[in-house]
Design a protein around this motif. Structure first.
Motif, short mmCIF file in Angstrom:
data_model
loop_
_atom_site.label_atom_id
_atom_site.label_comp_id
_atom_site.label_asym_id
_atom_site.label_seq_id
_atom_site.Cartn_x
_atom_site.Cartn_y
_atom_site.Cartn_z
N GLY A 201 33.62 -9.22 17.80
CA GLY A 201 33.70 -7.79 17.54
C GLY A 201 33.06 -7.40 16.22
O GLY A 201 32.33 -6.41 16.15
N HIS A 224 35.28 2.91 8.39
CA HIS A 224 36.67 3.22 8.06
C HIS A 224 37.39 3.49 9.38
O HIS A 224 36.91 4.29 10.19
CB HIS A 224 36.73 4.45 7.15
N GLN A 226 40.02 5.30 11.06
CA GLN A 226 40.88 6.46 10.78
C GLN A 226 42.04 6.50 11.76
O GLN A 226 41.84 6.42 12.96
CB GLN A 226 40.05 7.74 10.91
N LYS A 227 43.25 6.56 11.24
CA LYS A 227 44.41 6.74 12.12
C LYS A 227 45.40 7.68 11.45
O LYS A 227 45.27 7.99 10.27
CB LYS A 227 45.06 5.39 12.45
N MET B 204 28.39 -1.60 21.89
CA MET B 204 28.85 -2.85 21.26
C MET B 204 29.98 -2.62 20.25
O MET B 204 30.49 -3.58 19.65
CB MET B 204 27.66 -3.59 20.64
N LEU B 205 30.39 -1.37 20.09
CA LEU B 205 31.61 -1.11 19.31
C LEU B 205 32.86 -1.42 20.12
O LEU B 205 33.96 -1.54 19.57
CB LEU B 205 31.66 0.36 18.86
N PRO B 207 34.01 -4.10 21.86
CA PRO B 207 34.80 -5.31 21.61
C PRO B 207 35.76 -5.17 20.41
O PRO B 207 36.93 -5.54 20.52
CB PRO B 207 33.73 -6.38 21.38
N ILE B 208 35.28 -4.63 19.29
CA ILE B 208 36.21 -4.48 18.16
C ILE B 208 37.18 -3.33 18.40
O ILE B 208 38.34 -3.41 18.00
CB ILE B 208 35.47 -4.34 16.80
N ARG B 211 40.05 -4.77 20.31
CA ARG B 211 40.89 -5.64 19.47
C ARG B 211 41.66 -4.83 18.44
O ARG B 211 42.78 -5.19 18.07
CB ARG B 211 40.04 -6.70 18.78
N LEU B 212 41.07 -3.74 17.95
CA LEU B 212 41.78 -2.88 17.00
C LEU B 212 42.98 -2.22 17.67
O LEU B 212 44.04 -2.06 17.06
CB LEU B 212 40.84 -1.81 16.42
N ALA B 215 45.45 -4.84 17.44
CA ALA B 215 45.89 -5.12 16.06
C ALA B 215 46.68 -3.96 15.48
O ALA B 215 47.64 -4.17 14.71
CB ALA B 215 44.67 -5.43 15.18
N LEU B 216 46.29 -2.72 15.82
CA LEU B 216 46.97 -1.54 15.25
C LEU B 216 48.14 -1.09 16.12
O LEU B 216 48.96 -0.28 15.68
CB LEU B 216 45.98 -0.38 15.08
N GLU B 220 45.22 5.34 19.16
CA GLU B 220 45.01 6.62 18.45
C GLU B 220 44.36 6.38 17.09
O GLU B 220 44.99 6.56 16.04
CB GLU B 220 46.34 7.36 18.33
N PHE B 221 43.11 5.95 17.13
CA PHE B 221 42.32 5.73 15.91
C PHE B 221 40.87 5.97 16.28
O PHE B 221 40.52 6.05 17.46
CB PHE B 221 42.51 4.29 15.39
N ASN B 222 40.04 6.09 15.27
CA ASN B 222 38.61 6.23 15.55
C ASN B 222 37.81 5.72 14.36
O ASN B 222 38.32 5.58 13.26
CB ASN B 222 38.25 7.69 15.84
N PHE B 223 36.54 5.43 14.63
CA PHE B 223 35.63 5.00 13.58
C PHE B 223 35.25 6.19 12.70
O PHE B 223 34.93 7.28 13.18
CB PHE B 223 34.34 4.41 14.18
#
Lengths: 228, 228
Positions: A201, A224, A226-227, B204-205, B207-208, B211-212, B215-216, B220-223
Motif C-alpha cells: 500500500g 494527511h 483526515q478523519k 493504486m490508492l 490498497p492503502i 488497510r487504513l 487500521a483506523l 470515514e476518512f479521506n486523503f
C-alpha cells in the motif's frame, strides 16, 4: 545508537545528517568507497558532490556496505529500490541478522521511461521481498511516501500530515517509532498499518505522489489522513 | 441534467440519490431490471433491498444499462470494477459516444481472497481501459478514492480533504467539477492530476485505503494533500 545508512543519494545523506546531528554514531555504507569519494557528480538538487558533502559532515563515517552493516545496531536502506536486494546482499545476511532494518526505498522502475512503474507491485512489495530474503532481520517499512527533507523534519509542513509504518516485529516497530519521534514526528502522526504486507500500500502511493509533484509544482507536500 | 447511473450497489445508490435530490433527472441502469427489483439481498450495510430503496426514491427511474445510457447526457460508472467494461459494452458504444462518462469504479480483484489486488494495475488502469474501449466517450476518473457517503457530501469530514480528477478532455473535466461543486466540493479541494493515465495513481490508492479502514477501524476518512 550505532546506525548504518546504506545509500549515498539524497535520501541517504538527509537521513544520515539528521541522525548524526541527533547524536547517533552514523556510518554511510557504499558499494565502492573510492568511487563514491572520487565522483564529481552533483546530486539531483545540483548540490555538492559526495566528497564535498562528507567533508562538511565530519561526524559521519563512510565505509563499505558490509562494514557499515556489521558495526551497526540499526540499518537504514536508502538505496535505489531496484538495486536494494543486491545492496543488502553485499551488506551481508549475517551482518543484518537479528537487527532492525528500516526500509525507505521504493522499487521505481525507470527502464521503460517516465513515469516509472513499480517492480514489484500489487501482489508483492520491496518491503516483503527484503523480509523474505533476510528472514532473521526485522524489517520495518516507513518514510517512503514523502520527500526526504520532510522525513527528518515534519514541522517543515505547517498543517498536519502522516507517516506510515509497517512490519512483522512489534519491538522493531517500537524502536522505529522512537527514531521517528526524534525526527519530530508526534505519536498521533504515525500510523501503524500492521504487518510487512502493508508495504504494498505505501509503495503504491508513489505513482500518485510523482504525479502530484508535477500537478502541484513542488515536492513539498505530504499525505494527511483526515478523519473526524 | 439527464444522468444515468450504471450500477445498483451502495455507490450507485448514494450517487443517484444525491443527484436526484439536487434536481437532476436520474435513471439507474442495471443488467436485468426484473432481477434487480426482485432480489431480497440487503446491501453491505444491512440496509433495505433495492426494491425497498427504489420505492423510497420515487424521483429515480430504473432501466436497462442500454436505455439508461441512451437517454442520458452524462453517465456515471458505479459498477464493480472487474465487470465495468462488460457493463459498459451492454450500455452500448453508440449510447456512450460523445458523452461524459464519470468513472468511479476500482478494479478490485477478490478472486484470490483478501485483501483484493488490483487488475489492471501499475502500467495500466481501469480508467485507461475504459477510455481505450470507448474512444468517442469523454472519460473522467474521480471520486474513486473514498467512501461513498463522503463522495456526495465532503462536509461530513470536519477537516480539509481532497478529491482527485483526471481525464483527456478539458470540457468534460470542467463539467465534472461543476457536479463535484454541487456535491459540496470546493474548487481548492479538487486536484486535477492531468490526463487519464493518472487513473493508475488514484486506483493504486485503494490498497492503502483498504488497510487504513482496518487500521483506523472506520471508513470515514479521506486523503488530504497537505502543503504549505
Amino acid at each position: 545508537m550505532k546506525i548504518a545508512i546504506l545509500g549515498t543519494g539524497m535520501v541517504g545523506k538527509t537521513i544520515a545528517s539528521r541522525l548524526a546531528d541527533l547524536g547517533n554514531d552514523v556510518t554511510i555504507g557504499t558499494r565502492n568507497i573510492e568511487k563514491t569519494l572520487s565522483t564529481d557528480e552533483k546530486d539531483l538538487n545540483g548540490k555538492s558532490s559526495f566528497k564535498e558533502w562528507i567533508d562538511e559532515h565530519s561526524n559521519i563515517k563512510v565505509d563499505t556496505f558490509s562494514n557499515a552493516a556489521s558495526n551497526a545496531e540499526i540499518i537504514f536502506n536508502c538505496t535505489s529500490g531496484m538495486i536494494s536486494i543486491n545492496a543488502l546482499n553485499l551488506a551481508g545476511l549475517d551482518n543484518l541478522a537479528g537487527k532492525l532494518l528500516i526500509d525507505i526505498a521504493n522499487p521505481l522502475d525507470f527502464s521503460n521511461g517516465m513515469p516509472p512503474s513499480l517492480n514489484p507491485a500489487n501482489t508483492d512489495s520491496l518491503g516483503e521481498q527484503i523480509q523474505k530474503a533476510f528472514p532473521e532481520t526485522k524489517v520495518v517499512k516507513t518514510l517512503n511516501t514523502m520527500n526526504a527533507y520532510l522525513m527528518v523534519d515534519p514541522s517543515k509542513l505547517k498543517g498536519d500530515h502522516n507517516v506510515f509504518l509497517c512490519g512483522n516485529d512489534s519491538e522493531a516497530k517500537k524502536t522505529t517509532k522512537t527514531i521517528l519521534n526524534s525526527f519530530g514526528w508526534k505519536d498521533d502522526q504515525i500510523i501503524d498499518l500492521g504487518d510487512i504486507t502493508n508495504a504494498r500500500g505505501t509503495e503504491m502511493l508513489l505513482p500518485i505522489w510523482l504525479r502530484l509533484w508535477n500537478a502541484l509544482g513542488t515536492p513539498e507536500f505530504n499525505f494527511h489522513i483526515q478523519k473526524n
